[in-house]
Design an enzyme around this catalytic site. Structure first.
Site, short mmCIF file in Angstrom:
data_model
loop_
_atom_site.label_atom_id
_atom_site.label_comp_id
_atom_site.label_asym_id
_atom_site.label_seq_id
_atom_site.Cartn_x
_atom_site.Cartn_y
_atom_site.Cartn_z
N LYS A 43 21.26 -25.32 8.14
CA LYS A 43 19.88 -24.86 8.03
C LYS A 43 19.65 -24.24 6.66
CE LYS A 43 20.87 -20.42 10.26
NZ LYS A 43 20.49 -19.50 11.35
N ARG A 141 16.25 -12.58 21.45
CA ARG A 141 15.57 -13.36 20.42
C ARG A 141 14.95 -14.61 21.02
NH1 ARG A 141 18.66 -15.20 14.93
NH2 ARG A 141 19.76 -16.54 16.41
N HIS A 170 23.79 -17.04 21.61
CA HIS A 170 24.11 -16.58 20.26
C HIS A 170 24.47 -15.10 20.32
CE1 HIS A 170 24.26 -17.06 15.94
NE2 HIS A 170 23.54 -15.96 15.79
N ARG A 226 30.01 -23.26 16.40
CA ARG A 226 28.96 -23.48 15.40
C ARG A 226 29.33 -22.67 14.16
NH1 ARG A 226 26.06 -21.69 19.85
NH2 ARG A 226 25.39 -19.85 18.65
N TYR A 270 9.57 -6.77 -19.61
CA TYR A 270 8.39 -6.08 -19.08
C TYR A 270 8.68 -4.61 -18.83
CZ TYR A 270 6.20 -10.62 -18.15
OH TYR A 270 5.63 -11.86 -18.26
N CYS A 318 12.60 -11.26 -15.11
CA CYS A 318 11.28 -11.90 -15.08
C CYS A 318 11.27 -13.01 -14.02
CB CYS A 318 10.95 -12.49 -16.45
SG CYS A 318 11.21 -11.35 -17.82
N MET A 319 10.13 -13.65 -13.86
CA MET A 319 10.03 -14.72 -12.87
C MET A 319 10.96 -15.89 -13.20
SD MET A 319 6.73 -16.96 -11.62
CE MET A 319 5.93 -15.58 -10.80
N ASP A 320 11.11 -16.19 -14.50
CA ASP A 320 11.84 -17.39 -14.90
C ASP A 320 12.99 -17.11 -15.86
OD1 ASP A 320 9.65 -18.94 -13.63
OD2 ASP A 320 8.53 -18.22 -15.36
#
Length: 383
Positions: A43, A141, A170, A226, A270, A318-320
């Protein structure tokens, strides 16, 4: 999927060690008897490692089944050529039934409404829809309450369009196999399975073990385990590490895109949360940011590896992009970087290593989240 080639469009990437993935998969397979099965949890795009590519490696190494969290994840496996059984670890909306049947994805079932609607769609399609029944044993859950399993089976079992392929629960505290809560869940699960068997309801594949339980409690392997985070070389708990060594599969690397020597007192990034404290501090920019999973909370708190040594990340991430400072001191002769030099954000460089667990501690989270986050946008290279 890139094989042994860095991305042509960006100097930042994830490296996936195929050999480590094989070794980890084999280690979990070796926990099992000849009639027990290995379900590999892929997943969240295999926890950021690439679900289709990892599933192919796992299947070649002995995986019997795969587990996903969403219908779309299951469809992606089928479209990627995965033919092994796929289990959806949740009950999706009823509207997803046709997609499940078309791609032979087994849902988890715990409401009669979904079970009967799923059966009706299966009859219309001329097939029998397999499912796994989730049992609630204490995590609160998902699942049919452990005291109501027989009643639930009676309410759906008559339908000719569905067939129970397995039952599972689980664990919430599998990292504490001696604990009262874990033992209570085990007892509730065993009693629920026994009750269904005595009522002559087929249970199919009986399974409950996640990664820590698979390692720490062989008595609960039943028909299948699992395995999840451990497949990717990350420990699910402190007490598993000494008894079950694993090899990390993911590394995160980037190349320097800019170098500069700002004057003393100048700020970086920043908000100027870092200012150059002395002369001859080299600031290097790397093209990875919080949009790639490098959490902004690590700003001014993390290291990266350069030529086998640690260098400090500086300024707000920063973002990138983010920046590091290379400072030569009397105690350490540190070469300066050049544009194009590689640095390691997660992984090993020489004798030094930065792990997902280190990032997790700094962020106040778990290694699961760290590797999932890095899979958001970075391209993967399989070596």
């Amino acid at each position: 999927m890139a094989l042994n080639r860095e991305p042509a469009t960006r100097w930042a990437w994830i490296e996936i060690d195929q050999g480590a993935l094989r070794r980890n998969t084999r280690a979990f397979k070796n926990l099992l008897g000849p009639r027990q099965r290995l379900c590999c949890v892929v997943k969240a795009d295999a926890y950021g490692h690439g679900a289709v590519e990892c599933a192919k490696i796992m299947y070649a190494t002995g995986a019997d089944m795969f587990a996903v969290a969403t219908v779309r994840e299951g469809v992606a496996l089928r479209e990627g050529g995965i033919k092994a059984p796929i289990l959806l670890l949740s009950e999706p909306p009823i509207e997803a039934a046709d997609t499940l049947l078309a791609h032979q994805i087994m849902p988890s079932i715990y409401t009669a409404e979904f079970a009967l609607a799923y059966g009706e769609r299966a009859v219309s399609a001329g097939v029998v829809g397999k499912y796994h029944m989730a049992i609630e044993t204490g995590m609160n859950r998902i699942g049919v309450h452990h005291t109501e399993v027989v009643e639930f089976r009676r309410s759906v079992e008559f339908h000719r369009g569905i067939a129970c392929d397995g039952v599972f629960t689980h664990f919430a505290t599998a990292d504490e196999p001696d604990g009262w809560d874990y033992k209570l869940q085990c007892r509730r699960f065993e009693e629920a399975v026994t009750a269904m068997q005595e009522a002559r309801f087929p249970c199919g594949i009986v399974h409950c073990d996640n990664t820590p339980a698979s390692i720490l409690d062989p008595s609960t392997h039943f028909d299948m385990i699992r395995a999840g985070i451990g497949l990717y070389g990350l420990q699910p708990a402190e007490r598993t590490a000494p008894v079950f060594p694993l090899d990390p599969v993911m590394s995160v690397r980037a190349r320097v895109t800019r170098v500069t020597h700002p004057a003393i007192g100048e700020g970086v990034g920043y908000g100027f949360t870092y200012r150059v404290p002395r002369a001859r501090v080299q600031i290097c920019t790397l093209p990875v940011g919080y949009a790639d999973g490098l959490s902004r909370t690590l700003s001014n708190r993390m290291d990266v590896l350069f030529r086998g040594s640690r260098v400090q990340q500086v300024g707000n991430i920063c973002m990138d992009q983010f920046m590091v400072a290379i400072t030569e001191t009397s105690k350490r002769q540190m070469p300066e970087a050049e544009i194009g030099d590689a640095m390691t954000i997660i992984g090993r460089d020489g004798d030094e290593q930065i792990t997902a667990d280190e990032h997790a501690r700094l962020r106040g989270t778990i290694n699961y989240e760290v590797v999932c986050d890095f899979g958001l946008r970075l391209e993967r290279v399989y070596r």
